[in-house]
Scaffold this active site. Structure first.
Site, PDB file in Angstrom:
ATOM      1  CG  HIS A 147      -8.023  -7.936  -3.457  1.00 63.78           C
ATOM      2  ND1 HIS A 147      -7.760  -8.009  -4.814  1.00 63.78           N
ATOM      3  CD2 HIS A 147      -7.404  -6.817  -3.020  1.00 63.78           C
ATOM      4  CE1 HIS A 147      -7.010  -6.976  -5.159  1.00 63.78           C
ATOM      5  NE2 HIS A 147      -6.783  -6.238  -4.090  1.00 63.78           N
ATOM      6  CG  ASP A 181      -1.077  -7.515  -6.374  1.00 61.03           C
ATOM      7  OD1 ASP A 181      -0.843  -6.447  -6.957  1.00 61.03           O
ATOM      8  OD2 ASP A 181      -2.203  -7.862  -6.005  1.00 61.03           O
ATOM      9  CG  ASP A 203      -1.856  -1.705  -6.426  1.00 58.27           C
ATOM     10  OD1 ASP A 203      -2.941  -2.281  -6.303  1.00 58.27           O
ATOM     11  OD2 ASP A 203      -1.566  -0.642  -5.827  1.00 58.27           O
ATOM     12  CD  GLU A 236      -6.071  -1.568  -8.977  1.00 57.72           C
ATOM     13  OE1 GLU A 236      -6.998  -1.629  -8.161  1.00 57.72           O
ATOM     14  OE2 GLU A 236      -5.065  -0.840  -8.789  1.00 57.72           O
TER      15      GLU A 236
HETATM   16  C1  NOJ Z   1      -5.588  -1.529  -5.421  1.00 60.65           C
HETATM   17  C2  NOJ Z   1      -5.585  -2.744  -4.567  1.00 60.65           C
HETATM   18  O1  NOJ Z   1      -6.277  -3.777  -5.203  1.00 60.65           O
HETATM   19  C3  NOJ Z   1      -6.197  -2.337  -3.254  1.00 60.65           C
HETATM   20  O2  NOJ Z   1      -6.502  -3.455  -2.452  1.00 60.65           O
HETATM   21  C4  NOJ Z   1      -5.253  -1.363  -2.595  1.00 60.65           C
HETATM   22  O3  NOJ Z   1      -5.863  -0.884  -1.429  1.00 60.65           O
HETATM   23  C5  NOJ Z   1      -4.941  -0.177  -3.522  1.00 60.65           C
HETATM   24  N1  NOJ Z   1      -4.678  -0.570  -4.874  1.00 60.65           N
HETATM   25  C6  NOJ Z   1      -3.743   0.590  -3.021  1.00 60.65           C
HETATM   26  O4  NOJ Z   1      -2.549  -0.093  -3.285  1.00 60.65           O
END
Ligand code: NOJ
Length: 561
Positions: free
Chosen positions: A328, A98, A202, A264
């Site tokens: 998560h 990640d 991310d 993401e």
């Molecule tokens: C997405 C992540 O999945 C999440 O857990 C995180 O808090 C935010 N991005 C910030 O990095």
């Protein structure tokens, strides 16, 4: 369609903090994952995705990285990581990391340097701005949790504000700075040269901020803070320049290796997403969208089908998509979309069937393969996750009772997904010998790996079967997708077809029996049942069929007219 290993793969997501603790400190770790590699291998998955394990002060469970090239001590050492990677590879599996490129921790050396002086060579790695009329540079609110305030933090020493779309301890990076970009490319190559097999990226569509950092035009987000900050996630999403940047990252880094990348991307729909994942664009391979699992509003079955149809359009346009129902950041799928009590097995297997037979690469989130459920903690003190805790207190301020606030927040809390993995019925579900960082779900005595594998109807074994089928039948990967019975609200049914092989997937996405009339052309074909979650029941196709609650059947059809 071009064949790629990552189109054929099934991916298993591990939240390291909650997976398996090998040293009794109550926190999962890399050696804990090593101990469980046989379990993961036997499931049949091809790739493991690890949530962040880099050095971090853990303001956001590792998404605040203070050193990209070191491992967080709570998880182990770089040697442990290398051993994990080698063992994963020995087993013929792959590992993706990640990677957080939108922000760092404020403890990162770059930020420490940047805030030391305006003239520091790292100053411009972050986004600094003078105040406007004695206030923040614009009206943006950060999205760390509800009511968290401005997205800008004033730095006394240098007299300027820095941007942080998340916590003030997570400053946003300035990707318009060439040195930052080159340092990041170098760091990405360092991991890839070590042999990892790709990245989950991310917040990847947020790297470029809008020119001039304009105010959001939206009304202030409640609860209205003193300045009326606006939490507007659109402002920094999909901005001009993002595609050029990702293309460059692809050319300079990703394309040099045989890897996969999954971004993401909040604030995307399928029309926006295609621009990131169309093969010719050479940016990233696929994205996670928020339309199903992370939608705060529960989608209806007709909406679910419409979403599938729209996203399938990406594959038709030479892109690729993901399938996931949990991660998560979202609640447990069996609790959210179906029934986690009486119809637990049927629900978990029905959802698993959709996950693996719909087009796209399936992502399994740890514990879903045994049907782990949402948790109902008795009071707010048990919760850790900031959105839940933050929102709870703003609700109390508005006069909502503690019971009501909890009952409203429970369903969507990210802690639902983060309770420790339930291995067996010993204390703390076999996750740790110490005190777990987050309490285990009290239902661990009924729902745990050992119990599931002992049972007559094992969810884990059903996942194994699905994954095995996916390996042996290209139709599940490359087959085109044609919805049928679309007009029946609670039925999700489709035909996948590839090189003359046709599969018909028939699913009752409802807790009560549902009657369906099978289309004539399907009835006229020869039928074989490949898989069903009611194996004891009659699975032959009939003109009118009554499907049982959450029943799902995968048929092979021949001679379809
Ligand atoms: C997405 C992540 O999945 C999440 O857990 C995180 O808090 C935010 N991005 C910030 O990095």
């Amino acid at each position: 369609m071009t064949k790629k290993w990552w189109k054929e793969a099934v991916i298993y997501q591990i939240y390291p903090k909650s997976f398996n603790d090998s040293n009794g400190d109550g926190i999962g770790d890399l050696r804990g994952i090593i101990e469980k590699l046989d379990y993961i291998e036997e499931l049949g998955v091809d790739v493991i995705w690890l949530n962040p394990v880099y050095k971090s002060p853990n303001v956001d469970n590792g998404y605040d990285i203070s050193d990209y090239q070191r491992i967080n001590e709570q998880y182990g050492s770089l040697d442990d990581f290398k051993e994990l990677l080698a063992k994963i590879h020995e087993k013929g599996m792959k590992l993706i990391m990640d990677m957080v490129l939108n922000h760092t921790s404020d403890q990162h050396e770059w930020f420490q340097q940047a805030k030391s002086a305006k003239a520091n060579k790292y100053r411009d790695y972050y986004i600094w701005h003078k105040g406007k009329n004695g206030q923040e540079p614009n009206n943006w609110g950060n999205y760390f949790y509800e009511g968290a305030g401005s997205a800008w933090e004033y730095d006394q020493k240098t007299g300027e504000y820095y941007l942080h779309n998340y916590s003030k301890k997570m400053p946003d990076l300035n990707w318009k700075n060439e040195n930052l970009k080159q340092d990041m490319f170098k760091m990405l190559r360092w991991w890839l040269d070590m042999g990892i097999d790709g990245f989950r990226l991310d917040a990847i569509n947020r790297l470029i901020k809008p020119e001039g950092l304009p105010d959001s035009k939206r009304p202030p987000t409640p609860p209205v803070g003193i300045r009326g900050y606006v939490v507007d996630r659109e402002m920094c999403a999909n901005q001009p320049g993002i595609h050029e940047l990702l293309h460059e990252m692809n050319q300079e880094v990703f394309s040099k290796y045989n890897i996969m990348t999954v971004g993401e991307t909040g604030n995307v729909n399928s029309d926006i997403a295609i621009n990131y994942v169309k093969a010719e664009k050479q940016e990233i391979d696929m994205v996670f969208h928020f339309e199903i699992a992370k939608n705060p509003v529960l989608v209806t079955v007709p909406q679910f089908k419409a979403i599938q149809q729209r996203w399938y359009g990406i594959i038709e346009q030479n892109g690729w998509i993901t399938q996931y129902l949990s991660n998560h950041d979202s609640p447990r799928q069996v609790s959210r979309f179906a029934d986690d009590r009486e119809l637990h097995y049927q629900s978990a297997t029905m959802l698993a069937t959709l996950l693996h037979t719909l087009p796209g690469t399936p992502f399994i989130y740890q514990g879903e393969e045994i049907g782990m459920t949402n948790v109902e903690f008795p009071s707010i003190e048990y919760y850790n996750e900031r959105y839940t805790v933050g929102k709870y207190y703003t609700m109390l301020e508005k006069g909502v009772s503690p019971e009501e606030a909890l009952s409203q927040l429970r369903m969507m809390s990210r802690d639902n997904a983060r309770t420790p993995m339930q291995w067996n019925k010993s204390e703390n579900a076999g996750f740790t010998n110490g005190k777990p960082w987050l309490s285990v779900n009290p239902n661990y005595e009924q729902i745990n790996v050992e119990q599931d594998l002992k049972g007559k109807r094992s969810i884990y074994q059903y996942y194994q079967e699905l994954i095995d089928l996916r390996k042996k039948n290209s139709v599940m990967v490359y087959g085109n997708y044609r919805p049928v019975l679309a007009e029946i609200d609670h039925i999700v049914a489709y035909i996948r077809e590839y090189e003359g092989v046709k599969w018909f997937i028939l699913t009752n996405f409802d807790r009560v029996n549902t009657e369906v009339n099978i289309p004539q052309n399907i009835l006229e074909s020869k039928v074989a049942v490949i898989l069903s979650n009611y194996p004891e029941s009659e699975s032959k196709l009939a003109k009118t069929m009554e499907l049982k609650p959450y029943q799902t059947i995968v048929y092979q059809l021949t001679d379809l007219v």
